[in-house]
Write an enzyme that holds these catalytic residues in place. Structure first.
Site, PDB file in Angstrom:
ATOM      1  CG  ASP A  10      -1.963   1.931   0.939  1.00  0.00           C
ATOM      2  OD1 ASP A  10      -2.931   0.542   1.443  1.00  0.00           O
ATOM      3  OD2 ASP A  10      -1.733   2.266   0.918  1.00  0.00           O
ATOM      4  CG  ASP A 105      -2.786   3.461  -2.699  1.00  0.00           C
ATOM      5  OD1 ASP A 105      -3.787   2.950  -2.444  1.00  0.00           O
ATOM      6  OD2 ASP A 105      -2.053   4.230  -1.587  1.00  0.00           O
ATOM      7  CD  GLU A 106      -5.722  -1.406  -0.036  1.00  0.00           C
ATOM      8  OE1 GLU A 106      -6.198  -2.444   0.276  1.00  0.00           O
ATOM      9  OE2 GLU A 106      -5.961  -0.427  -0.480  1.00  0.00           O
TER      10      GLU A 106
HETATM   11  P1  TTP Z   1      -5.333   5.174   1.070  1.00  0.00           P
HETATM   12  O1  TTP Z   1      -4.181   4.462   0.639  1.00  0.00           O
HETATM   13  O2  TTP Z   1      -6.263   4.603   1.362  1.00  0.00           O
HETATM   14  O3  TTP Z   1      -3.912   6.176   1.619  1.00  0.00           O
HETATM   15  P2  TTP Z   1      -3.015   7.401   1.251  1.00  0.00           P
HETATM   16  O4  TTP Z   1      -2.385   6.349   0.551  1.00  0.00           O
HETATM   17  O5  TTP Z   1      -3.295   8.419   0.527  1.00  0.00           O
HETATM   18  O6  TTP Z   1      -2.460   6.915   2.461  1.00  0.00           O
HETATM   19  P3  TTP Z   1      -1.829   6.072   3.640  1.00  0.00           P
HETATM   20  O7  TTP Z   1      -2.162   4.623   2.689  1.00  0.00           O
HETATM   21  O8  TTP Z   1      -0.281   6.287   3.499  1.00  0.00           O
HETATM   22  O9  TTP Z   1      -2.740   6.131   4.678  1.00  0.00           O
HETATM   23  O10 TTP Z   1      -5.532   5.477  -0.148  1.00  0.00           O
HETATM   24  C1  TTP Z   1      -5.242   5.638  -1.897  1.00  0.00           C
HETATM   25  C2  TTP Z   1      -4.983   6.947  -2.590  1.00  0.00           C
HETATM   26  O11 TTP Z   1      -6.731   6.982  -3.279  1.00  0.00           O
HETATM   27  C3  TTP Z   1      -5.379   8.101  -1.826  1.00  0.00           C
HETATM   28  O12 TTP Z   1      -4.202   9.057  -1.617  1.00  0.00           O
HETATM   29  C4  TTP Z   1      -5.997   9.187  -2.394  1.00  0.00           C
HETATM   30  C5  TTP Z   1      -6.837   7.630  -2.565  1.00  0.00           C
HETATM   31  N1  TTP Z   1      -7.724   8.433  -2.376  1.00  0.00           N
HETATM   32  C6  TTP Z   1      -9.704   9.078  -2.743  1.00  0.00           C
HETATM   33  O13 TTP Z   1      -9.745   9.657  -2.738  1.00  0.00           O
HETATM   34  N2  TTP Z   1     -10.552   9.352  -0.991  1.00  0.00           N
HETATM   35  C7  TTP Z   1     -10.452   8.525   0.408  1.00  0.00           C
HETATM   36  O14 TTP Z   1     -11.716   8.756   1.179  1.00  0.00           O
HETATM   37  C8  TTP Z   1      -8.906   8.002   0.364  1.00  0.00           C
HETATM   38  C9  TTP Z   1      -9.407   6.850   1.608  1.00  0.00           C
HETATM   39  C10 TTP Z   1      -8.395   7.759  -0.641  1.00  0.00           C
HETATM   40 MG    MG Z   2      -1.943   3.941   1.090  1.00  0.00          MG
END
Ligand code: TTP
Ligand code: MG
Length: 397
Positions: A10, A105-106
């Protein structure tokens, strides 16, 4: 029994990290990606610097602005994030073809077959982290375990740049003290229900009586009980293997109101349609699943002449199937919609807006853009929101 080797990767603060990489002047600063702070909308994500001010994903942008007025506010550049996402996937593909993307991103990787070749699962995890850093200038968190739930949990434990391995003997120490919200699938509503019955940690859910959990939470109860005990047999499903897309919900209290059932079907159809479109798939068969208050389960399907991934068509079929299986005498406990018999959408087909579905496709595409920018809660069809009372929001997460 479960000897799989699963890696969950992630990216850290994904959209914000990409912006910081591409604009060195933003590095080390609070960066908030999402809507314009002067307009309505929500935060998509925030850099870790901004999170220190309490800013987080899905927060109204105006609130973020109050918490962090000197932050750098940027709009989403989805095309760019998709490009980076493909590059990340190319890194994964060096180690296994068994990759299940969860979002941009995952992803999950099943390296059971290839681990030995590359010096072990941890070596693969480290190499992926390094390659993402060196080649793409971004950081990722890695979780390693013997199933998906634990791997996902592990990647989240020491963010950013986390690297956590959960072995069977670690569950008691690393997993059981965690709050129930860390159980995959537990949103605010289920969390509240669990807290209400005194279960605030994963360990307490693991030790709880499974039948009691089922009484309180429906089929979600035993599922959470299994997860809490470190059991998750769901396979890593590579995208090429997708055979169907489906979604189901169990109502918190059984439902007899037909309008509410239809509204729920609309929401399920929307969710399934969105997934199909995201994966560039269409399907010929729509299946409705209904479980009544006596736990009797009915499924019915219908097959279309033309494969679809449009919410309105999936909904129409599901609603017709509802009329066939449901006579209104019993209350409904669970509803599910699945589209199967999938086929890949050709790129050029996606571009053809010439048939009578033109408007629908355009609208759906626009809605998807908004969803992928702002998250799923941001927009739904009129049928879903026009209901009085709780509407379909009364479901479990
Ligand atoms: P996440 O993996 O949940 O968040 P992140 O990568 O920004 O941060 P981290 O993993 O380090 O906690 O989500 C990945 C991407 O998806 C995030 O960069 C932006 C998008 N996203 C949204 O657009 N809305 C949301 O509510 C969430 C949770 C994520
Ligand atoms: Mg993330």
């Amino acid at each position: 029994m479960d000897e799989r080797l699963v890696i969950h990767v992630d990216m850290d603060a994904f959209y914000a990290a990409v912006e910081q990489r591409d604009n060195p002047q933003y590095r080390g600063k609070p960066v908030i990606v999402g809507a314009d702070p002067k307009k309505r909308g929500v935060v998509s994500t925030a850099s870790y610097e901004a999170r220190r001010y309490g800013v987080h994903s899905a927060m109204p942008i105006a609130e973020a602005f109050r918490l962090c007025p000197h932050g750098i506010y940027l709009r989403c550049d989805m095309a760019k994030y998709r490009r980076v996402s493909r590059q990340i996937h190319q890194v994964f593909a060096r180690y296994t073809p068994e990759i299940e993307p969860i979002s941009l991103d995952e992803a999950f990787l099943d390296v059971t077959k290839s681990a030995r070749l590359f010096g072990g699962v941890q070596q693969i995890g480290r190499e992926i982290q390094q390659a993402i850093q060196q080649e793409l200038g971004l950081t990722a968190s890695v979780g390693i375990s013997y199933n998906k739930f634990l791997a996902k949990l592990a990647s989240d434990l020491e963010k950013p740049k986390g690297f956590v391995v959960i072995e069977k003997e670690d569950i008691q120490k690393k997993v059981w003290p965690l709050p129930v919200r860390k159980l995959w699938g537990v949103g605010p509503k289920v969390e509240q229900t669990l807290l209400r019955i005194g279960l605030d940690t994963i360990g307490k859910v693991a030790a709880a009586n499974c039948t009691t959990l089922e009484k309180t939470l429906g089929s979600m109860g035993p599922h959470l009980h299994r997860l809490a005990n470190g059991i998750d047999n769901r396979p890593v499903e590579p995208y090429r293997d997708a055979k169907s897309a489906g979604k189901e919900v169990t109502f918190e209290t059984d439902v007899a109101d037909r309008e509410r059932l239809l509204a729920t079907l609309a929401r399920l159809a929307e969710s399934v349609g969105y997934r199909l479109r995201r994966e560039r798939l269409k399907g010929y068969t729509v299946t409705l699943k209904l479980r009544d208050e006596d736990f009797k389960t009915f499924t019915r399907n219908s097959t279309l002449d033309n494969a679809t991934n449009l919410d309105s068509i999936i909904y129409r079929e599901a609603a017709q199937l509802l009329d066939k299986v449901y006579d209104g005498t019993k209350k409904v406990r669970l509803l599910g919609v699945t589209v199967s018999n999938l086929t890949r959408v050709q790129e050029e087909q996606m571009q053809i807006f010439m048939d009578h579905q033109e408007k629908e496709i355009r609208l759906t595409t626009a809605v998807d853009e908004i969803k992928s920018k702002f998250g799923h809660g941001s927009i739904t069809r009129a049928r879903v929101v026009s209901l009085p009372g709780k509407g379909p929001g009364g479901q479990q997460d």
